[in-house]
Design a protein around this motif. Structure first.
Motif, mmCIF file in Angstrom:
data_model
loop_
_atom_site.group_PDB
_atom_site.id
_atom_site.type_symbol
_atom_site.label_atom_id
_atom_site.label_comp_id
_atom_site.label_asym_id
_atom_site.label_seq_id
_atom_site.Cartn_x
_atom_site.Cartn_y
_atom_site.Cartn_z
ATOM 1 N N ASN A 151 0.810 -1.225 0.000
ATOM 2 C CA ASN A 151 0.000 0.000 0.000
ATOM 3 C C ASN A 151 0.844 1.275 0.000
ATOM 4 O O ASN A 151 0.481 2.275 0.628
ATOM 5 N N ALA A 194 0.826 -5.579 -7.106
ATOM 6 C CA ALA A 194 -0.581 -5.436 -6.737
ATOM 7 C C ALA A 194 -0.727 -5.083 -5.255
ATOM 8 O O ALA A 194 -1.493 -4.176 -4.885
ATOM 9 N N THR A 221 0.231 -1.384 -4.186
ATOM 10 C CA THR A 221 -0.538 -0.277 -4.745
ATOM 11 C C THR A 221 -1.667 0.138 -3.803
ATOM 12 O O THR A 221 -2.385 -0.699 -3.262
ATOM 13 N N ILE A 266 -5.321 1.791 -2.713
ATOM 14 C CA ILE A 266 -6.666 1.793 -3.294
ATOM 15 C C ILE A 266 -6.788 3.028 -4.199
ATOM 16 O O ILE A 266 -6.453 4.136 -3.801
ATOM 17 N N TYR A 298 -4.661 -9.509 -11.339
ATOM 18 C CA TYR A 298 -5.436 -8.269 -11.263
ATOM 19 C C TYR A 298 -6.929 -8.527 -11.472
ATOM 20 O O TYR A 298 -7.651 -7.682 -11.988
ATOM 21 N N TRP A 315 -9.429 -5.865 -10.176
ATOM 22 C CA TRP A 315 -9.113 -4.477 -10.492
ATOM 23 C C TRP A 315 -9.957 -4.006 -11.673
ATOM 24 O O TRP A 315 -10.449 -4.814 -12.457
ATOM 25 N N GLN A 330 -6.598 -0.381 -12.489
ATOM 26 C CA GLN A 330 -6.720 0.478 -11.297
ATOM 27 C C GLN A 330 -7.312 -0.327 -10.144
ATOM 28 O O GLN A 330 -8.305 -1.031 -10.302
ATOM 29 N N LYS A 331 -6.705 -0.186 -8.974
ATOM 30 C CA LYS A 331 -7.114 -0.939 -7.801
ATOM 31 C C LYS A 331 -8.388 -0.363 -7.204
ATOM 32 O O LYS A 331 -8.523 0.851 -7.048
#
Length: 234
Positions: free
Chosen positions: A119, A147, A150, A152, A196, A199, A232-233
């Motif tokens: 994060n 992943a 990253t 949110i 992902y 995502w 994009q998360k």
């Protein structure tokens, strides 16, 4: 010398030559300008304050320096990971030249060995670098770490090659493709989708490319499928 060491050595020779012969943002090579998708995607983070960016396989700053310039008013920081001394030396030089030295942090490391903090990042970029880890298992580990690393709402922007082929232009015969991880495109897509799966997809394009390179003074045609994958998360 192992096959991996041989491939790494050939890659080092190629990149050292490019970094020595071509100036960043000067027409005539792939260093001429940043990747359009990287810069377009970055605009999605224009409202972020103090954004953290990770450029895996940054080279001399083809993408990371324009990223830093664009994020200058947002107090952004860009960590640039590469294992070539020639790349990091040039990166340091160009970061001063383009007045982004305070925003750039060069780190010498194999990207498979770089520890990504969970994060931590708003944007992770990996352009033509993930296929150069030492094994498919390492690729899976790096994708998982990207992943997890990253935030949110953060974005991962990747261009990764698959189905790489090399043809000797003097004999018109196939050569051993000097790529550390060279998997069929279908498997590469499945792998990316697995890591992902929850995502939001921003962009996914598969573009066949071919261009001439030189291997030990012999002209070689390199053919590949370049997979642009931006997510994009949530």
């Amino acid at each position: 010398m192992s096959r991996l060491d041989f491939i790494r050595n050939e890659g080092k020779k190629y990149h050292d030559y490019c970094y020595d012969q071509y100036t960043l943002f000067e027409a005539g090579s792939w260093l001429y300008k940043p990747v359009q998708t990287v810069m377009e995607t970055l605009k999605k983070l224009k409202e972020n304050r103090n954004p953290n960016v990770l450029d895996l396989g940054s080279g001399v700053g083809r993408n990371s320096i324009p990223i830093a310039q664009q994020l200058s008013k947002q107090n952004g920081q860009v960590i640039c990971v590469d294992f070539l001394d020639s790349a990091l030396e040039k990166l340091s030089h160009y970061s001063v030249k383009y007045d982004v030295k305070e925003m750039i942090t060069p780190i010498k490391s194999d990207i498979a060995q770089y520890d990504i903090t969970p994060n931590e990042f708003d944007y992770i970029v990996a352009v033509s670098s993930l296929e150069h880890v030492d094994s498919e298992r390492s690729l899976d580990r790096v994708l998982s770490n990207m992943a997890n690393g990253t935030k949110i709402g953060g974005i991962n922007c990747m261009i990764i090659n698959s189905d790489v082929k090399e043809i000797d232009l003097k004999t018109n015969r196939d050569r051993d493709a000097l790529m550390e991880v060279n998997v069929p495109t279908k498997r590469m897509i499945e792998k990316l989708n697995h890591h992902y799966q929850n995502w939001n997809m921003i962009k996914h394009v598969i573009k066949p490319l071919e261009y001439e390179i030189v291997r030990n003074n012999r002209p070689v045609l390199l053919k590949t499928n370049a997979n642009t994958y931006v997510v994009q998360k949530v």
